[in-house]
Design an enzyme around this catalytic site. Structure first.
Site, mmCIF file in Angstrom:
data_model
loop_
_atom_site.group_PDB
_atom_site.id
_atom_site.type_symbol
_atom_site.label_atom_id
_atom_site.label_comp_id
_atom_site.label_asym_id
_atom_site.label_seq_id
_atom_site.Cartn_x
_atom_site.Cartn_y
_atom_site.Cartn_z
ATOM 1 N N SER A 68 0.772 -1.240 0.000
ATOM 2 C CA SER A 68 0.000 0.000 0.000
ATOM 3 C C SER A 68 0.803 1.290 0.000
ATOM 4 O O SER A 68 0.230 2.362 -0.184
ATOM 5 C CB SER A 68 -0.954 0.002 1.203
ATOM 6 O OG SER A 68 -1.954 -0.975 1.031
ATOM 7 N N VAL A 69 2.120 1.230 0.209
ATOM 8 C CA VAL A 69 2.892 2.476 0.109
ATOM 9 C C VAL A 69 2.781 3.071 -1.289
ATOM 10 O O VAL A 69 2.969 4.267 -1.471
ATOM 11 C CB VAL A 69 4.380 2.275 0.473
ATOM 12 C CG1 VAL A 69 4.567 2.071 1.944
ATOM 13 C CG2 VAL A 69 4.984 1.141 -0.308
#
Length: 567
Positions: free
Chosen positions: A295-296
């Protein structure tokens, strides 16, 4: 009777004189012959036994950090060599030589005999010995045993800087890291002199200089040794606490593109010549290992949406019922989020919301944003073996592939690439070259992202929500960041219960100075989410970095830090 005896005596005396005379004439003739006809031969043979050309080792240049701290230096040492043709195997002192060199006397004898049979006149017995041992060997005065001055590389910071610096081999040639990348610059050129030696091989007289020694050049890195120690300690504690396979961290200067710190755990001791650790420990994983970051990457897919559509931070997205079907596959959120505005997507880390937004894009638009940010390309840092990662362009009908790309799957990146991408957000959309060398002038950089979009994303990372459960907060400062939690890929696909916990962020959030990325590989104590494992490491590194860089706090209390969380 007396006359006869005298006559015999006189004859013998004359014969003796004649014999001596003949011998004397023969000797004189031989000397004359050698002097006249063999002069050059005799001179060369004499000099071959007493005059030697000796190599003079060159001093390898120092490697320093940005503040002048020594990271790699060369210290003078001796190496033990022999002339097998001159070494007397019956010399009782050879047993003491064997003992001092920690070898058996029999093996020493066998080695010397092999050299004698091979007609060698030079061989090393041991390289780079301790000064005390050198003094003991010198005191023995063994004919044919010599001590040769050389240099040995020494790394004062040991395993803390090992992955950046690398190491040299026994001949002082760079093997890994910047010792390898700048080997020619650092190495210098050996000199040579002509000397006269005694029978023990000791220098009696200096005769002539044949070639001057040319010392190597010094190299100043962008790395700050203080930040390097800070980051290494924080990552090492996290790896041990969570019983992880490994961990990495990168600190990048937003304003210059300089690498201020880069660490990995486990590491190795570059001062040990005996390489008794796993080969994987030598790899600088922050540069060489690419992985799916999870998710970064929502930070950058959201930037692409804001840049290529009319969607704004106030736009609402309905995520109910908490899952969605796409091309026969299911996309889920970790928890139900209901209706979200765009500004809340990074805080809640909603896969469904970012998917619905990204499906408004053409695949090339998301690919183009990732491409401009540097994914799929080497950063050009100059580090040996740097990995470019992987970035592919989905086909228009591959909606599920496009969706997974938006939340960090189907794309592989290195920690250094992630740090560069976050630095671009912090620099208002400007991409600067990544470098490990200290810069005296700041590169102008290239605009790769709309400035307003970069500011909006930074704002969403910072002030979207004040979240008390975030473990990335830094007392006294606003920071910006995003967590990521990604399943690891094995030979049979994604592996159960094996994750990477990731955090990428900026500090301080107002006028960011550093981009920091933390990756903890395969924690195994039960906690594996980015907020649980990687975010606390970011907090420690960011806190110490801001203090060491003397950046003033921007909060009056210690609770006003805004960080996107979960992954």
């Amino acid at each position: 009777m007396i006359k006869e005896k005298n006559l015999v005596f006189n004859v013998r005396y004359i014969l003796l004189l004649v014999g001596f005379g003949v011998i004397l004439v023969a000797v004189i003739a031989r000397l004359g012959y050698l002097h006249i006809f063999k002069q050059e031969f005799l001179r060369s043979q004499g000099e071959a036994r007493t005059v030697r050309e000796v190599k003079l080792a060159a001093y390898r240049g120092m490697i320093k950090d940005r503040n002048g701290e020594s990271l790699a230096i060369s210290t003078p040492v001796d190496s033990v060599s022999i002339n097998p043709q001159k070494l007397d195997l019956e010399d009782p002192k050879l047993a003491e030589v064997a003992r001092l060199l920690d070898v058996s006397f029999n093996s020493l004898q066998e080695k010397v005999l092999q050299y004698v049979q091979a007609k060698k006149e030079f061989a090393y017995l041991k390289r780079h010995i301790d000064p005390n041992l050198s003094a003991q060997l010198k005191s023995l005065k063994v004919e044919g045993l010599n001590l040769i001055p050389e240099y040995r590389r020494y790394y004062p910071k040991g395993e803390i800087t090992a992955h950046i610096l690398g190491f040299t081999d026994i001949d002082d040639h760079g093997q890994e890291g910047f010792e390898l990348a700048y080997d020619e610059w650092l190495r210098g050129k050996a000199g040579k002199k002509r000397i006269e030696q005694d029978r023990l091989g000791r220098e009696v007289e200096y005769l002539a200089n044949i070639a001057d020694v040319q010392p190597g050049n010094d190299l100043t890195l962008s790395v700050d040794e203080r930040l390097q120690y800070l980051a290494y300690k924080a990552v090492s504690i996290a790896v041990e606490k969570h019983k992880a396979v490994s961990g990495s961290a990168v600190i990048l200067d937003v304003k210059t593109g300089e690498v201020l710190a880069m660490v990995n755990n486990p590491s190795f001791n570059p001062n040990k010549r005996e390489r008794d650790v796993q080969a994987n420990n030598y790899r600088n994983c922050a540069v060489t290992d690419a992985f799916e970051p999870g998710s970064v990457l929502k930070t950058f897919s959201l930037a692409s949406v804001l840049e290529n559509t009319k969607i704004t931070p106030a736009t609402l997205i309905d995520t109910k019922p908490g899952y969605m079907m796409l091309q026969g596959k299911v996309i889920r959120d970790v928890h139900y989020n209901g209706v979200l505005d765009v500004a809340s997507i990074l805080k809640e880390s909603s896969n469904i919301a970012i998917t619905k937004l990204v499906l408004n894009l053409e695949p090339r638009e998301l690919w183009d944003t990732y491409d401009r940010l540097g994914f799929g390309w080497s950063t050009g840092s100059g580090f040996p073996g740097e990995n470019a990662g992987f970035l592919s362009l989905p086909k228009p009908e591959q909606e599920f592939v496009l969706a997974t790309m938006s939340f960090g799957y189907g794309v592989s990146v290195t920690p250094l690439q992630l740090a560069q991408a976050y630095a671009i957000i912090g620099a208002g959309g400007i991409k600067r070259p990544v470098t490990f060398l200290k810069q005296n002038e700041v590169a102008a950089g290239t605009r790769v992202l709309n400035a307003n979009v970069a500011r909006e994303v930074l704002s969403m990372l910072t002030i979207a929500v004040e979240h008390d459960k975030s473990n990335a907060r830094v007392a006294g400062y606003r920071v910006a960041g995003k967590t990521g939690t990604a399943k690891k890929v094995g030979k049979d696909g994604y592996e159960q219960d094996k994750y990477r916990a990731v955090f990428g962020g900026l500090a301080p959030a107002i006028n960011p100075r550093v981009a920091i990325v933390v990756v903890i590989n395969q924690p195994s104590t039960g906690e594996y989410y980015g907020n649980q494992v990687a975010a606390p490491v970011f907090s420690k590194i960011a806190s110490g970095t801001l203090r060491l860089l003397k950046i003033a706090p921007d909060l009056l209390d210690t609770h006003g830090v805004h960080v996107a969380h979960n992954g």
